[in-house]
Design a protein around this motif. Structure first.
Motif, mmCIF file in Angstrom:
data_model
loop_
_atom_site.group_PDB
_atom_site.id
_atom_site.type_symbol
_atom_site.label_atom_id
_atom_site.label_comp_id
_atom_site.label_asym_id
_atom_site.label_seq_id
_atom_site.Cartn_x
_atom_site.Cartn_y
_atom_site.Cartn_z
ATOM 1 N N UNK A 1 13.982 -4.788 2.679
ATOM 2 C CA UNK A 1 15.056 -4.498 1.718
ATOM 3 C C UNK A 1 15.147 -2.988 1.536
ATOM 4 N N UNK A 2 16.372 -2.448 1.646
ATOM 5 C CA UNK A 2 16.465 -0.993 1.546
ATOM 6 C C UNK A 2 16.233 -0.502 0.124
ATOM 7 N N UNK A 3 15.506 0.610 0.036
ATOM 8 C CA UNK A 3 15.323 1.273 -1.266
ATOM 9 C C UNK A 3 16.442 2.298 -1.457
ATOM 10 N N UNK A 4 16.867 2.937 -0.363
ATOM 11 C CA UNK A 4 17.916 3.949 -0.517
ATOM 12 C C UNK A 4 19.268 3.271 -0.746
ATOM 13 N N UNK A 5 20.133 4.000 -1.443
ATOM 14 C CA UNK A 5 21.417 3.446 -1.881
ATOM 15 C C UNK A 5 22.538 4.039 -1.024
ATOM 16 N N UNK B 1 7.489 -4.642 1.128
ATOM 17 C CA UNK B 1 7.612 -6.110 1.109
ATOM 18 C C UNK B 1 6.384 -6.714 0.424
ATOM 19 N N UNK B 2 6.507 -7.882 -0.212
ATOM 20 C CA UNK B 2 5.377 -8.454 -0.945
ATOM 21 C C UNK B 2 4.124 -8.533 -0.079
ATOM 22 N N UNK B 3 3.035 -7.947 -0.569
ATOM 23 C CA UNK B 3 1.741 -8.044 0.117
ATOM 24 C C UNK B 3 1.622 -7.216 1.382
ATOM 25 N N UNK B 4 2.564 -6.338 1.638
ATOM 26 C CA UNK B 4 2.491 -5.570 2.889
ATOM 27 C C UNK B 4 3.106 -4.179 2.690
ATOM 28 N N UNK B 5 3.217 -3.446 3.772
ATOM 29 C CA UNK B 5 3.845 -2.120 3.732
ATOM 30 C C UNK B 5 4.906 -2.048 4.818
ATOM 31 N N UNK B 6 6.072 -1.508 4.472
ATOM 32 C CA UNK B 6 7.139 -1.372 5.469
ATOM 33 C C UNK B 6 6.642 -0.528 6.640
ATOM 34 N N UNK C 1 9.702 -3.551 -9.687
ATOM 35 C CA UNK C 1 9.366 -2.585 -8.639
ATOM 36 C C UNK C 1 10.661 -1.959 -8.097
ATOM 37 N N UNK C 2 10.837 -0.683 -8.339
ATOM 38 C CA UNK C 2 12.027 0.090 -7.937
ATOM 39 C C UNK C 2 13.325 -0.582 -8.389
ATOM 40 N N UNK C 3 13.301 -1.142 -9.581
ATOM 41 C CA UNK C 3 14.546 -1.713 -10.084
ATOM 42 C C UNK C 3 14.605 -1.675 -11.607
ATOM 43 N N UNK C 4 15.827 -1.475 -12.094
ATOM 44 C CA UNK C 4 16.097 -1.451 -13.530
ATOM 45 C C UNK C 4 17.473 -2.087 -13.699
ATOM 46 N N UNK C 5 17.559 -3.422 -13.598
ATOM 47 C CA UNK C 5 18.861 -4.099 -13.481
ATOM 48 C C UNK C 5 19.855 -3.743 -14.582
#
Ligand code: FAD
Length: 312
Positions: free
Chosen positions: A295-299, A232-237, A177-181
């Motif tokens: 956890x921030x999505x923006x960089x 966040x797991x199971x919820x919405x920011x 989810x929103x990651x490509x390590x």
């Protein structure tokens, strides 16, 4: 230190294989419309210009940041003390061969989704309306309404850390989810997607539906960087922020909008420092109330320390 950087920049100007501009405002190159100056903006327009640029940057040990459409970043008010790379020209090309579409790093996601629709290829409709480049979307594994850019990915051509060109298959990348390590330390040169032949009018209809949903749910009239936090797991920011009583909260020009709490906006010329302060305030209040660390999505770009860090 500054003198050393100046000397290296002078050498870069002498050796640079592509268009180069010094002292460039980064704010207009981002959707949040904040951030200071880039020491240098380098704009390669072909793959060989890009690779040669990376070789020169490595030789000169100059720090760089690869900019897409700037729709998922927060750039420091002090800017970026190195080279910002922004690809253009041929690197924005899209090619279709049967049910396979190949996109250069600078191609807009909008072009990719509309190109697929024009060729009656289904699979990317959920991504329509997400701003950004195809490479930026891959880096983030961008997605919406149940679809992600990695869903139909075949492979990605990259420049690796040692500056060799390699092809990574989809299975080489642990997309989440929103990651490509595995894409974190590489430069994306192009990517290919295998889509499914479908009914063109049904594809356009689904794209219009998604656009409409986005228009209803997002504050598109103000500069923003989309969702500030990951879900966040199971919820919405957005729900947690609202329940913490933070809707409408403002730090200078940075605001948690009343309609869409998860997407902060730049209202009246915000500074990056104000947006960062608002993010810290929201993380802190949400943590105190729900014991959830958002956890921030923006960089963050160009900051000396993590501007979103809070101490609990
Ligand atoms: C109004 C709005 C709505 C949004 N809605 C969504 C949504 O629904 N879903 C979603 O997932 N996102 C959404 N976003 C966030 C953003 O649009 C996506 O994350 C987008 O994919 C970022 O692409 P970009 O080109 O703007 O990347 P940038 O923000 O420019 O960069 C993001 C990262 O990608 C890296 N990068 C860019 N190009 C390359 C390359 N060639 N090689 C290696 N790394 C590279 C950058 O270095 C940076 O680390 C939204 C943003 C806005 C402003």
């Amino acid at each position: 230190m500054k003198q050393l950087l100046d000397t290296r920049v002078d050498e870069l100007i002498a050796r640079c294989p592509c268009k180069l501009t010094t002292a460039v405002q980064i704010a207009p190159l981002t959707t949040f419309r904040v951030g200071g100056m880039a020491r240098v903006l380098a704009e390669p327009s072909t793959e060989s210009e890009l690779v040669n640029l990376l070789v020169v940057l490595r030789d000169l040990e100059l720090p760089y940041f690869y900019l897409g459409l700037g729709s998922n970043i927060l750039v420091s008010d002090h800017g970026f003390k190195g080279v910002v790379i922004r690809s253009r020209g041929e690197l924005g090309r899209i090619e279709v061969s049967g049910s396979i579409i190949k996109a250069g790093p600078a191609a807009r996601l909008l072009m990719l989704t509309t190109c697929a629709a024009r060729h009656s290829l289904t699979g990317l409709e959920q991504l329509s309306g997400i701003p950004g480049t195809v490479a930026g979307a891959l880096f983030m594994n961008a997605g919406a309404y149940g679809g992600e850019i990695s869903d139909h990915l075949v492979d990605v051509r990259i420049v690796s850390r040692d500056l060799s060109i390699q092809v990574m298959k989809k299975s080489d990348i642990a997309f989440g989810y929103r990651s490509a390590p595995e894409l974190r330390d590489v430069i994306v040169l192009s990517s290919r997607y295998e889509l499914i032949p479908g009914d063109r009018s049904a594809i356009y209809k689904e794209m219009r539906r998604v656009w409409q949903l986005r228009r209803e749910k997002q504050p598109i009239a103000f500069p923003s960087a989309g969702s500030i936090f990951k879900r966040p797991p199971g919820d919405y920011a957005g729900r947690l922020i609202e329940e913490a009583g933070l809707k409408g909260h403002r730090v200078g020009g940075a605001v948690v909008p009343t309609a869409h709490a998860g997407i902060f906006i730049n209202d009246r010329g915000a500074q990056a420092s104000e947006i960062a302060e608002l993010i810290r305030k929201v993380r802190s209040d949400v943590y105190r109330k729900f014991a959830v660390m958002l956890e921030n999505e923006i960089i963050p770009v160009g900051f000396d320390v993590d501007p979103f860090q809070i101490h609990v």
